[in-house]
Design a protein around this motif. Structure first.
Motif, mmCIF file in Angstrom:
data_model
loop_
_atom_site.group_PDB
_atom_site.id
_atom_site.type_symbol
_atom_site.label_atom_id
_atom_site.label_comp_id
_atom_site.label_asym_id
_atom_site.label_seq_id
_atom_site.Cartn_x
_atom_site.Cartn_y
_atom_site.Cartn_z
ATOM 1 N N ILE A 240 4.914 16.762 -4.316
ATOM 2 C CA ILE A 240 4.996 16.488 -5.753
ATOM 3 C C ILE A 240 3.591 16.522 -6.349
ATOM 4 O O ILE A 240 2.799 15.607 -6.154
ATOM 5 C CB ILE A 240 5.650 15.121 -6.035
ATOM 6 N N GLY A 241 3.277 17.568 -7.086
ATOM 7 C CA GLY A 241 1.979 17.664 -7.736
ATOM 8 C C GLY A 241 0.855 17.884 -6.744
ATOM 9 O O GLY A 241 1.060 18.233 -5.575
ATOM 10 N N ARG A 242 -0.374 17.656 -7.207
ATOM 11 C CA ARG A 242 -1.547 17.784 -6.357
ATOM 12 C C ARG A 242 -2.076 16.399 -6.009
ATOM 13 O O ARG A 242 -1.894 15.452 -6.775
ATOM 14 C CB ARG A 242 -2.623 18.621 -7.052
ATOM 15 N N VAL A 243 -2.727 16.312 -4.863
ATOM 16 C CA VAL A 243 -3.069 14.980 -4.367
ATOM 17 C C VAL A 243 -4.308 15.045 -3.489
ATOM 18 O O VAL A 243 -4.598 16.081 -2.874
ATOM 19 C CB VAL A 243 -1.872 14.392 -3.581
ATOM 20 N N ASN A 244 -5.032 13.946 -3.457
ATOM 21 C CA ASN A 244 -6.125 13.747 -2.504
ATOM 22 C C ASN A 244 -5.704 12.692 -1.496
ATOM 23 O O ASN A 244 -5.138 11.652 -1.865
ATOM 24 C CB ASN A 244 -7.390 13.267 -3.221
ATOM 25 N N PHE A 245 -5.962 12.972 -0.203
ATOM 26 C CA PHE A 245 -5.733 11.991 0.845
ATOM 27 C C PHE A 245 -7.082 11.528 1.385
ATOM 28 O O PHE A 245 -7.913 12.356 1.777
ATOM 29 C CB PHE A 245 -4.918 12.588 1.997
ATOM 30 N N PHE A 246 -7.301 10.220 1.396
ATOM 31 C CA PHE A 246 -8.518 9.655 1.965
ATOM 32 C C PHE A 246 -8.131 8.797 3.165
ATOM 33 O O PHE A 246 -7.294 7.902 3.046
ATOM 34 C CB PHE A 246 -9.262 8.800 0.935
ATOM 35 N N ALA A 247 -8.748 9.077 4.302
ATOM 36 C CA ALA A 247 -8.458 8.313 5.517
ATOM 37 C C ALA A 247 -9.170 6.973 5.465
ATOM 38 O O ALA A 247 -10.266 6.840 4.919
ATOM 39 C CB ALA A 247 -8.897 9.097 6.744
ATOM 40 N N GLY A 248 -8.521 5.967 6.056
ATOM 41 C CA GLY A 248 -9.127 4.644 6.085
ATOM 42 C C GLY A 248 -8.539 3.768 7.165
ATOM 43 O O GLY A 248 -7.699 4.209 7.958
ATOM 44 N N ARG A 249 -9.004 2.537 7.196
ATOM 45 C CA ARG A 249 -8.551 1.563 8.192
ATOM 46 C C ARG A 249 -8.312 0.232 7.501
ATOM 47 O O ARG A 249 -9.087 -0.190 6.633
ATOM 48 C CB ARG A 249 -9.611 1.409 9.287
ATOM 49 N N VAL A 250 -7.214 -0.432 7.884
ATOM 50 C CA VAL A 250 -6.883 -1.737 7.307
ATOM 51 C C VAL A 250 -7.837 -2.785 7.862
ATOM 52 O O VAL A 250 -7.937 -2.969 9.087
ATOM 53 C CB VAL A 250 -5.423 -2.116 7.617
ATOM 54 N N VAL A 251 -8.540 -3.458 6.962
ATOM 55 C CA VAL A 251 -9.476 -4.509 7.359
ATOM 56 C C VAL A 251 -8.772 -5.858 7.411
ATOM 57 O O VAL A 251 -8.942 -6.639 8.353
ATOM 58 C CB VAL A 251 -10.673 -4.568 6.378
ATOM 59 N N SER A 252 -7.964 -6.141 6.391
ATOM 60 C CA SER A 252 -7.277 -7.436 6.348
ATOM 61 C C SER A 252 -6.002 -7.322 5.530
ATOM 62 O O SER A 252 -5.873 -6.455 4.667
ATOM 63 C CB SER A 252 -8.188 -8.515 5.746
ATOM 64 N N VAL A 253 -5.071 -8.204 5.835
ATOM 65 C CA VAL A 253 -3.802 -8.297 5.108
ATOM 66 C C VAL A 253 -3.586 -9.762 4.769
ATOM 67 O O VAL A 253 -3.597 -10.621 5.661
ATOM 68 C CB VAL A 253 -2.619 -7.774 5.947
ATOM 69 N N ALA A 254 -3.418 -10.066 3.487
ATOM 70 C CA ALA A 254 -3.265 -11.466 3.082
ATOM 71 C C ALA A 254 -2.252 -11.571 1.958
ATOM 72 O O ALA A 254 -2.143 -10.679 1.114
ATOM 73 C CB ALA A 254 -4.611 -12.036 2.622
ATOM 74 N N GLY A 255 -1.490 -12.663 1.956
ATOM 75 C CA GLY A 255 -0.512 -12.839 0.894
ATOM 76 C C GLY A 255 0.375 -14.029 1.142
ATOM 77 O O GLY A 255 0.072 -14.897 1.968
#
Length: 367
Positions: A240-255
Motif C-alpha cells: 500500500i503506497g510507498r514506505v521506508n523501513f528502518f531496522a531497530g531493536r526494542v530497548v524497553s516496554v512499559a505500560g
C-alpha cells in the motif's frame, strides 16, 4: 451481517502441471455489514477474484460456508442468489437500447411493462443517463457504458452488489471520475457492495474497509486509514503506497496491565537515535528486533541538520505541488521523502546534507 465467509478454501487442479493442487483461497473468514462497501485488494493471483466468484456463485468453495442475508448459499446457483454483478467487460447487450439493457433484469422477472418503464426512468435519472435511453451501446463512451452496467445491476435491488475490476478498461482520468461516481451511487442506495481491484488508490477512495490479500491469504482487514497508517505486517506496508523501513531493536516496554493497548515501546534505530511509540504490549519484548514503518510524507527534513538521522540528498524530483527526494542515510536503500509547497519551503539539491526526523504517531512499528 449482509455477507459472511466462514473458513473459505478453494483448491484448483492445474492440469497443465501434472494435476498439481493450487490453493487459490486459504481459510478466509470475514463479515460485511449491511450497507458497507468492502474492497478486495492485492496483486494478481492473490485470490481476490476467486473469493468474489465464490460469493456470487460462479465458483463453489472446496471448504467453508458462504452466507448472504442470514442464509447459507453454498449450493444455490448464481441466478438464485440475491446478488448482482458488474463485470470488467460491462457485458451490455449490443442489440438492445440503453433503456432495454437497464430494464432487462426486471423483464426476466416478469414485471409489468409499466413498472419496468417507471423503474428504468427513475434509475436512469440517478445515473445521469436520462437522455440516452434510445441509444445503442456502441454509441456510448466508456464511462456511459459503465453507468449502464451499474444501473442494470442496481435496478434489481439486490442484497449485495459485486464489482469485478469494473474500471480497468477506462483511461486514468475517467477512472478517477467513475470511482467517485460509484461511491456516490452506492451510498445513495445503501447497497452492500464488494469490490475487487488491484488499484490501491481506487480501493482507498471507495471503501469503508479494505481486505488485503496475498497468496490466497487475508493479510489484513481494516479501514483505509488502518491499512495505510497501521499495517499489520511488512507485506501490507510495502504493498500500500510507498514506505521506508528502518531496522531497530526494542530497548524497553512499559505500560499498564489494565489496558494492553496503552504501552510504550522504546526503539533504538540502526544508524539513528531512540524513539518511544505506543503499541500493544503483547507484540514486543525487550531486546527483540523490530521494523519501523515511516511513509515518505511523514519525514521532516531540516537543511540545518539535526534529527534522528542524517543523510545526503542523491535525487530530487519536482512535481509542482510537491518534491520527492531520495536520501542516502547509509542503509541498503535510499530513504524516500516528500515535501509539499516547495515554493514556500524551498528546495534541496543533490549533494546537500540534511537531517531527518518524524513524529511517533506518524510512524508504526512491526515485530
Amino acid at each position: 451481517m449482509s455477507v459472511k465467509l466462514v473458513e473459505i478454501t478453494k483448491v484448483f487442479t492445474d492440469q497443465s502441471n501434472a494435476g498439481k493442487k493450487v490453493v487459490a483461497v486459504n481459510n478466509a473468514s470475514m463479515e460485511v455489514a449491511e450497507g458497507e462497501f468492502v474492497s478486495f485488494l492485492g496483486p494478481s493471483g492473490c485470490g481476490k477474484t476467486t473469493t468474489l466468484r465464490i460469493i456470487s456463485g460462479f465458483e463453489y468453495p472446496t471448504k467453508g460456508e458462504v452466507w448472504i442475508a442470514e442464509k447459507m448459499v453454498n449450493d444455490i446457483p448464481p441466478n438464485k442468489r440475491d446478488t448482482s454483478m458488474v463485470f470488467q467487460s460491462y457485458a451490455i447487450f449490443p442489440h438492445l437500447s440503453v433503456a432495454q439493457n437497464v430494464g432487462f433484469g426486471l423483464e426476466l422477472k416478469g414485471k409489468p411493462k409499466s413498472v419496468i418503464r417507471e423503474e428504468v426512468e427513475k434509475i436512469m435519472v440517478v445515473m445521469n443517463l436520462q437522455d440516452l435511453g434510445r441509444r445503442r451501446p456502441d454509441q456510448l463512451s466508456g464511462g456511459q457504458q459503465q453507468r449502464v452496467a451499474l444501473a442494470r445491476a442496481i435496478i434489481n435491488k439486490p442484497s449485495v452488489l459485486l464489482f469485478d475490476e469494473p474500471l480497468s478498461n477506462l483511461d486514468a482520468k475517467l477512472r478517477e471520475q467513475m470511482r467517485l461516481e460509484i461511491r456516490r451511487i452506492q451510498q445513495s442506495f445503501g447497497i452492500t457492495s464488494i469490490y475487487v481491484t488491484h488499484d490501491q488508490a481506487e480501493a482507498m477512495t471507495v471503501s469503508d474497509r479494505i481486505v488485503v490479500m496475498n497468496g490466497g491469504d487475508i493479510m489484513q482487514i481494516g479501514t483505509p486509514f488502518q491499512i495505510y497508517s497501521r499495517p499489520a505486517n511488512r507485506f501490507v506496508a510495502d504493498f500500500i503506497g510507498r514506505v521506508n523501513f528502518f531496522a531497530g531493536r526494542v530497548v524497553s516496554v512499559a505500560g499498564s496491565q489494565e489496558d494492553s493497548s496503552k504501552w510504550d515501546v522504546e526503539i533504538e534505530l540502526e544508524g539513528g537515535g531512540r524513539k518511544t511509540f505506543a503499541a500493544r504490549s503483547g507484540d514486543f519484548k525487550s531486546g527483540q528486533e523490530a521494523a519501523l514503518v515511516v511513509r515518505p510524507e511523514s519525514l521532516r527534513l531540516n537543511s540545518a541538520g539535526g534529527g534522528i538521522f542524517t543523510g545526503k540528498v542523491t535525487k530530487s524530483v519536482y512535481l509542482g505541488q510537491l518534491v520527492e527526494y531520495e536520501i542516502d542515510c547509509g542503509g541498503d536503500k535510499p530513504v524516500l521523502a516528500v515535501t509539499y509547497d516547495p515554493a514556500d519551503q524551498g528546495f534541496l539539491n543533490p549533494g546537500d546534507t540534511v537531517g531527518l526526523d518524524f513524529s511517533a504517531p506518524a510512524s508504526h512499528i512491526l515485530p
